[in-house]
Scaffold this motif. Structure first.
Motif, PDB file in Angstrom:
ATOM      1  N   GLU A  14      15.864 -42.061  55.984  1.00 47.69           N
ATOM      2  CA  GLU A  14      15.080 -42.153  55.461  1.00 47.69           C
ATOM      3  C   GLU A  14      14.053 -43.568  56.780  1.00 47.69           C
ATOM      4  O   GLU A  14      14.432 -43.341  57.819  1.00 47.69           O
ATOM      5  CB  GLU A  14      14.916 -42.824  55.043  1.00 47.69           C
ATOM      6  CG  GLU A  14      15.786 -44.247  54.599  1.00 47.69           C
ATOM      7  CD  GLU A  14      16.616 -45.447  53.403  1.00 47.69           C
ATOM      8  OE1 GLU A  14      15.899 -44.418  51.854  1.00 47.69           O
ATOM      9  OE2 GLU A  14      16.730 -46.103  53.052  1.00 47.69           O
ATOM     10  N   ASP A  35      23.235 -44.198  49.112  1.00 47.51           N
ATOM     11  CA  ASP A  35      21.061 -44.712  49.458  1.00 47.51           C
ATOM     12  C   ASP A  35      21.050 -45.981  50.012  1.00 47.51           C
ATOM     13  O   ASP A  35      22.653 -46.765  50.383  1.00 47.51           O
ATOM     14  CB  ASP A  35      20.419 -45.100  48.172  1.00 47.51           C
ATOM     15  CG  ASP A  35      19.159 -45.268  48.372  1.00 47.51           C
ATOM     16  OD1 ASP A  35      18.882 -44.875  49.701  1.00 47.51           O
ATOM     17  OD2 ASP A  35      17.830 -45.444  47.582  1.00 47.51           O
ATOM     18  N   ASP A  36      20.897 -46.311  51.024  1.00 46.55           N
ATOM     19  CA  ASP A  36      20.742 -47.219  52.685  1.00 46.55           C
ATOM     20  C   ASP A  36      22.021 -47.851  52.606  1.00 46.55           C
ATOM     21  O   ASP A  36      22.641 -48.407  53.110  1.00 46.55           O
ATOM     22  CB  ASP A  36      20.587 -49.128  51.216  1.00 46.55           C
ATOM     23  CG  ASP A  36      19.314 -48.967  51.090  1.00 46.55           C
ATOM     24  OD1 ASP A  36      18.033 -47.669  51.113  1.00 46.55           O
ATOM     25  OD2 ASP A  36      18.835 -49.884  50.123  1.00 46.55           O
TER      26      ASP A  36
HETATM   27 CA    CA Z   1      16.582 -46.230  50.619  1.00 46.48          CA
END
Ligand code: CA
Ligand code: C2E
Ligand code: CA
Ligand code: CA
Length: 287
Positions: free
Chosen positions: A244, A184-185
């Motif tokens: 995202e 993530d990220d």
């Molecule tokens: Ca994220």
């Protein structure tokens, strides 16, 4: 914020005081909040960039606080991590989300080739180091009868930077069972790209900051090159790329052209109740 002479912090900051009080109040209220059922989960669709179909959703926890109303995770996840409540809270989120995924499957079914709607659940670094993670996950999947490959656990890039084998072992076990692990990220940490090979991840979630830089037209050529590079590296390592924070159709198109696989963002839908995701998936399946 004292204003006594000699104190270097002489500027009164009532807002900081209020924040500290709220933080303290929230921290003490957290354990009972779980018992009282004040947490709930919103789901945000994950959309296939190639054909626009809904493939799954990310589970995002919220707290309906009796005095403060709905609080976002940024307000209480750090507190829950600090107090250790994140372990039971995270387990609760996982169980709820997996149950929800089973319900969607029962309601929706979906075209065979598309597979069931998948569920993405965020894992805090504290959960990673908790010895019960693998067993809890196995138990939840068994109790609900959901296949491991319908589940994706999202771990932030920063949680895995410099991770040693002990930290990676539970993730490896889960990945061997068929659970997807997403980074993530991605792109916000100091990631050593070569390091990716070592990690049991199958999905990169490109951070919102990259999506934001696709807002302008034409987008910053350097950012375009970076995203292009990340995507081609990811694909060469057999990793799928999810983006995202997609807020406009132009961003979605740009990211699709750059080769990203899946997208998430307000352009498709804000996080919402589970019924909403079911509706979106149904509309999608029936045209
Ligand atoms: Ca994220
Ligand atoms: P995240 O995992 O990066 O989740 C994406 C965040 O971006 C969510 O914020 C989502 O509502 C927001 N978002 C989605 N689409 C858009 C968009 O198009 N534009 C913009 N500006 N924002 C968008 P949210 O729900 O406030 O969650 C914040 C963070 O809290 C999450 O970031 C995640 O790190 C954490 N979190 C949420 N639920 C959980 C959980 O159950 N467990 C743990 N450990 N962390 C969680
Ligand atoms: Ca996430
Ligand atoms: Ca984030």
């Amino acid at each position: 914020a004292k204003s006594a002479g000699g104190n270097r912090f002489e500027l009164a900051d009532p807002e900081a005081d209020a924040r500290a009080i709220t933080r303290h109040g929230l921290t003490t209220a957290l354990p009972t909040a779980l018992e009282r059922g004040e947490f709930f989960i919103e789901y945000q669709p994950l959309v296939h960039l190639g054909d626009g179909s809904v493939r799954g959703a990310e589970a995002l926890v919220r707290w309906l606080h009796p005095q403060h109303g709905v609080l976002g995770p940024d307000r209480f996840i750090p507190l829950a991590e600090h107090t250790g409540l994140i372990v039971p809270l995270g387990r609760w989120v996982l169980e709820q989300s997996v149950r929800q995924a089973r319900e969607w499957r029962e309601l929706h079914g979906g075209p065979e080739e598309m597979g069931p709607l998948r569920i993405n659940v965020n894992l805090s670094p504290c959960q990673l180091t908790h010895p019960g993670l693998v067993q809890d996950t196995v138990d939840i999947l068994e109790r609900t009868g959901v296949e491991p490959d319908a589940l994706c656990l999202e771990v932030t890039e920063s949680a895995l930077i410099g991770a040693d084998d002990d930290l990676l072992k539970p993730l490896r076990r889960l990945a061997e069972m068929g659970v997807d692990i997403a980074l993530d990220d991605f792109g916000t940490g100091y990631s050593n790209l070569a390091n990716l090979r070592r990690l049991p991840v199958s999905i990169l979630k490109l951070d919102r900051s990259f999506t934001q830089s696709m807002q302008q037209f034409p987008a910053d050529p350097v950012d375009l090159k970076i995203v292009e590079g990340i995507v081609s590296l990811a694909h060469s390592l057999d990793l799928a790329v999810t983006v995202e924070g997609v807020e406009t159709g132009a961003q979605a198109e740009q990211l699709r052209v750059l080769g990203c696989d899946t997208a998430q963002g307000w352009y498709y839908a804000r996080p919402g109740p589970p019924e909403r995701l079911h509706e979106l998936a149904l509309v999608d399946a029936t045209g």
